[in-house]
Design a protein around this motif. Structure first.
Motif, PDB file in Angstrom:
ATOM      1  N   CYS A 118     -13.054  -4.834   5.556  1.00 33.61           N
ATOM      2  CA  CYS A 118     -11.694  -4.713   5.026  1.00 33.61           C
ATOM      3  C   CYS A 118     -11.623  -3.581   4.010  1.00 33.61           C
ATOM      4  N   THR A 119     -10.855  -2.558   4.323  1.00 31.88           N
ATOM      5  CA  THR A 119     -10.615  -1.479   3.370  1.00 31.88           C
ATOM      6  C   THR A 119      -9.391  -1.778   2.523  1.00 31.88           C
ATOM      7  N   GLU A 120      -8.337  -2.320   3.163  1.00 35.06           N
ATOM      8  CA  GLU A 120      -7.132  -2.710   2.458  1.00 35.06           C
ATOM      9  C   GLU A 120      -6.346  -3.674   3.321  1.00 35.06           C
ATOM     10  N   ASN A 121      -5.409  -4.364   2.691  1.00 34.84           N
ATOM     11  CA  ASN A 121      -4.567  -5.338   3.371  1.00 34.84           C
ATOM     12  C   ASN A 121      -3.162  -5.218   2.786  1.00 34.84           C
ATOM     13  N   PHE A 122      -2.181  -5.701   3.526  1.00 39.66           N
ATOM     14  CA  PHE A 122      -0.800  -5.548   3.101  1.00 39.66           C
ATOM     15  C   PHE A 122      -0.080  -6.889   3.055  1.00 39.66           C
ATOM     16  N   SER A 123       0.901  -6.988   2.195  1.00 41.58           N
ATOM     17  CA  SER A 123       1.822  -8.109   2.302  1.00 41.58           C
ATOM     18  C   SER A 123       2.584  -7.940   3.609  1.00 41.58           C
ATOM     19  N   TYR A 124       3.184  -9.014   4.095  1.00 40.29           N
ATOM     20  CA  TYR A 124       3.912  -8.888   5.359  1.00 40.29           C
ATOM     21  C   TYR A 124       5.093  -7.935   5.208  1.00 40.29           C
ATOM     22  N   ALA A 125       5.791  -8.047   4.072  1.00 41.45           N
ATOM     23  CA  ALA A 125       6.930  -7.151   3.846  1.00 41.45           C
ATOM     24  C   ALA A 125       6.467  -5.698   3.802  1.00 41.45           C
ATOM     25  N   GLY A 126       5.300  -5.473   3.176  1.00 41.72           N
ATOM     26  CA  GLY A 126       4.757  -4.119   3.117  1.00 41.72           C
ATOM     27  C   GLY A 126       4.365  -3.609   4.484  1.00 41.72           C
ATOM     28  N   LEU A 127       3.709  -4.472   5.284  1.00 43.39           N
ATOM     29  CA  LEU A 127       3.306  -4.077   6.631  1.00 43.39           C
ATOM     30  C   LEU A 127       4.523  -3.733   7.480  1.00 43.39           C
ATOM     31  N   LYS A 128       5.541  -4.550   7.388  1.00 44.72           N
ATOM     32  CA  LYS A 128       6.760  -4.296   8.167  1.00 44.72           C
ATOM     33  C   LYS A 128       7.408  -2.980   7.753  1.00 44.72           C
ATOM     34  N   THR A 129       7.382  -2.684   6.467  1.00 42.86           N
ATOM     35  CA  THR A 129       7.946  -1.427   5.985  1.00 42.86           C
ATOM     36  C   THR A 129       7.161  -0.241   6.525  1.00 42.86           C
ATOM     37  N   VAL A 130       5.832  -0.350   6.506  1.00 43.27           N
ATOM     38  CA  VAL A 130       4.992   0.726   7.031  1.00 43.27           C
ATOM     39  C   VAL A 130       5.323   0.980   8.501  1.00 43.27           C
ATOM     40  N   ILE A 131       5.432  -0.082   9.278  1.00 40.39           N
ATOM     41  CA  ILE A 131       5.645   0.054  10.724  1.00 40.39           C
ATOM     42  C   ILE A 131       7.058   0.536  11.046  1.00 40.39           C
ATOM     43  N   LYS A 142      -9.977   6.990  10.860  1.00 41.08           N
ATOM     44  CA  LYS A 142      -9.879   8.456  10.877  1.00 41.08           C
ATOM     45  C   LYS A 142      -8.754   8.957   9.973  1.00 41.08           C
ATOM     46  N   GLY A 143      -8.564   8.238   8.854  1.00 38.35           N
ATOM     47  CA  GLY A 143      -7.552   8.649   7.890  1.00 38.35           C
ATOM     48  C   GLY A 143      -6.133   8.382   8.315  1.00 38.35           C
ATOM     49  N   LYS A 144      -5.949   7.546   9.370  1.00 34.99           N
ATOM     50  CA  LYS A 144      -4.630   7.301   9.906  1.00 34.99           C
ATOM     51  C   LYS A 144      -4.353   5.796  10.004  1.00 34.99           C
ATOM     52  N   PHE A 145      -3.077   5.426   9.898  1.00 33.33           N
ATOM     53  CA  PHE A 145      -2.594   4.101  10.272  1.00 33.33           C
ATOM     54  C   PHE A 145      -1.862   4.303  11.594  1.00 33.33           C
ATOM     55  N   SER A 146      -2.343   3.632  12.637  1.00 36.15           N
ATOM     56  CA  SER A 146      -1.808   3.867  13.976  1.00 36.15           C
ATOM     57  C   SER A 146      -1.213   2.600  14.553  1.00 36.15           C
ATOM     58  N   VAL A 147      -0.125   2.754  15.288  1.00 35.84           N
ATOM     59  CA  VAL A 147       0.450   1.636  16.024  1.00 35.84           C
ATOM     60  C   VAL A 147       0.607   2.042  17.483  1.00 35.84           C
ATOM     61  N   LYS A 148       0.345   1.079  18.355  1.00 33.85           N
ATOM     62  CA  LYS A 148       0.542   1.286  19.788  1.00 33.85           C
ATOM     63  C   LYS A 148       1.712   0.410  20.220  1.00 33.85           C
ATOM     64  N   ALA A 149       2.748   1.059  20.713  1.00 31.91           N
ATOM     65  CA  ALA A 149       3.955   0.352  21.149  1.00 31.91           C
ATOM     66  C   ALA A 149       4.513   1.105  22.367  1.00 31.91           C
ATOM     67  N   ALA A 150       5.839   1.111  22.535  1.00 32.58           N
ATOM     68  CA  ALA A 150       6.425   1.900  23.612  1.00 32.58           C
ATOM     69  C   ALA A 150       6.038   3.366  23.437  1.00 32.58           C
ATOM     70  N   LYS A 151       5.900   3.766  22.178  1.00 33.32           N
ATOM     71  CA  LYS A 151       5.334   5.069  21.855  1.00 33.32           C
ATOM     72  C   LYS A 151       4.238   4.849  20.816  1.00 33.32           C
ATOM     73  N   ASP A 152       3.197   5.656  20.871  1.00 33.46           N
ATOM     74  CA  ASP A 152       2.094   5.553  19.921  1.00 33.46           C
ATOM     75  C   ASP A 152       2.374   6.479  18.740  1.00 33.46           C
ATOM     76  N   VAL A 153       2.219   5.922  17.538  1.00 32.79           N
ATOM     77  CA  VAL A 153       2.519   6.668  16.320  1.00 32.79           C
ATOM     78  C   VAL A 153       1.361   6.523  15.348  1.00 32.79           C
ATOM     79  N   ALA A 154       1.024   7.601  14.666  1.00 28.67           N
ATOM     80  CA  ALA A 154      -0.009   7.572  13.623  1.00 28.67           C
ATOM     81  C   ALA A 154       0.507   8.314  12.404  1.00 28.67           C
ATOM     82  N   ILE A 155       0.327   7.700  11.235  1.00 24.64           N
ATOM     83  CA  ILE A 155       0.734   8.338   9.987  1.00 24.64           C
ATOM     84  C   ILE A 155      -0.471   8.424   9.056  1.00 24.64           C
ATOM     85  N   PRO A 156      -0.483   9.352   8.112  1.00 29.20           N
ATOM     86  CA  PRO A 156      -1.600   9.436   7.170  1.00 29.20           C
ATOM     87  C   PRO A 156      -1.743   8.135   6.378  1.00 29.20           C
ATOM     88  N   ILE A 157      -2.959   7.684   6.223  1.00 25.71           N
ATOM     89  CA  ILE A 157      -3.192   6.416   5.532  1.00 25.71           C
ATOM     90  C   ILE A 157      -2.705   6.470   4.090  1.00 25.71           C
TER      91      ILE A 157
END
Length: 286
Positions: free
Chosen positions: A134-147, A165-180
């Motif tokens: 575990c490097t970090e964890n989020f509150s649910y509200a925080g996670l939802k905001t990030v996504i 790799k320095g990114k927060f990535s989500v896989k959905a209808a489109k794949d998105v990665a933002i700087p951590i």
């Protein structure tokens, strides 16, 4: 030592395609729990399962392989798995419980075993602890905001999320990665004084850092954990590699850099809090 005490460290990948198809990385946790259940080493496991709210986990007492597999995959907001230990023992009547948790949860379980006030005859039912890096964890509200606000993706469309790799990535209808670095302000406050990335108090600790996609870096830390892992490998549960087989930037050097960085960051924040007169857990500064 950056990683705490351990007996062996290796890279693992589950051989069962049904497991790797739903797992986050190498499927180590899911495969090991299923093997331990089959062998009677455990009679149930506490895992982070799904709730009715997208990506909001809930603790589940899993007593079948199907229930274990249903909890596969990383959720980046906390599941209060410790709260389910009494349920597993007193309501389900389990005598050999596996607990899957973040480093802080494994630490709490060990404290409960040493000082069982309010949880008598519960801690001794924990037959196995598996810690998740575990490097970090989020509150649910925080996670939802990030996504939804940063990645611009509806949270109910997300199929998988990853940090690497320095990114927060989500896989959905489109794949998105933002700087951590864009996510740091949404981390839970306790993360800033946490010194443990690799679950140093677990029987077995595992995570993706240091290994390529589809593999997991895995430490066996206790005799119990080592014995179980050797049996699982001998039974053909895992494909194995030595960490030295991975070229830079992969391998233990990468993990050590992040682990040391987390410890140094925690000490810095703890010192700042102490200077403000705030309580600091004894030991963080030393």
């Amino acid at each position: 030592m950056a990683f705490g005490k351990y007996k062996e460290v290796m890279a693992l990948k589950a051989k069962d395609n049904a497991i790797t198809g739903v797992a986050q990385d190498g499927g180590v946790v899911t495969a090991l729990l299923c093997y331990a259940l089959d062998q009677g080493i455990i009679d149930g496991a506490i895992v982070a399962g799904k709730s009715d709210t997208p990506w909001l986990p809930k603790p589940v007492v899993a007593t079948t392989k199907a229930e274990i597999m249903a909890g596969a995959g990383t959720k980046y907001t906390i599941s209060p798995n410790m709260a389910a230990i009494k349920t597993a023992v007193r309501e389900y009547g389990l005598d050999k419980v596996a607990l899957v948790g973040t480093p802080c949860q494994i630490y709490a379980a060990r404290k409960m075993q040493l000082y069982p006030f309010g949880a008598r005859h519960v801690g001794d039912k924990i037959a196995l602890t598996i810690g998740i890096f575990c490097t970090e964890n989020f509150s649910y509200a925080g996670l939802k905001t990030v996504i939804e606000d940063h990645c611009k993706v509806p949270i109910d469309s997300v199929k998988k999320m990853e940090i690497g790799k320095g990114k927060f990535s989500v896989k959905a209808a489109k794949d998105v990665a933002i700087p951590i670095k864009e996510t740091h302000k949404y981390e839970q406050d306790g993360d800033h004084v946490c010194t443990d990335l690799t679950a140093e108090f677990a029987d077995i600790a595992t995570g993706s850092i240091g290994t390529p996609d589809g593999w997991s870096t895995t430490f066996t830390r206790t005799t119990k954990g080592s014995d179980l892992m050797k049996k699982a490998i001998a039974a053909g549960v895992f494909e194995t590699k030595q960490m030295s087989e991975f070229a830079a930037p992969m391998g233990l050097a990468m993990l050590e850099k992040l682990e040391t960085g987390k410890k140094d960051k925690a000490k810095k924040h703890a010192a700042e809090r102490q200077a403000l007169g705030l309580y600091v857990t004894p030991g963080i500064l030393y």
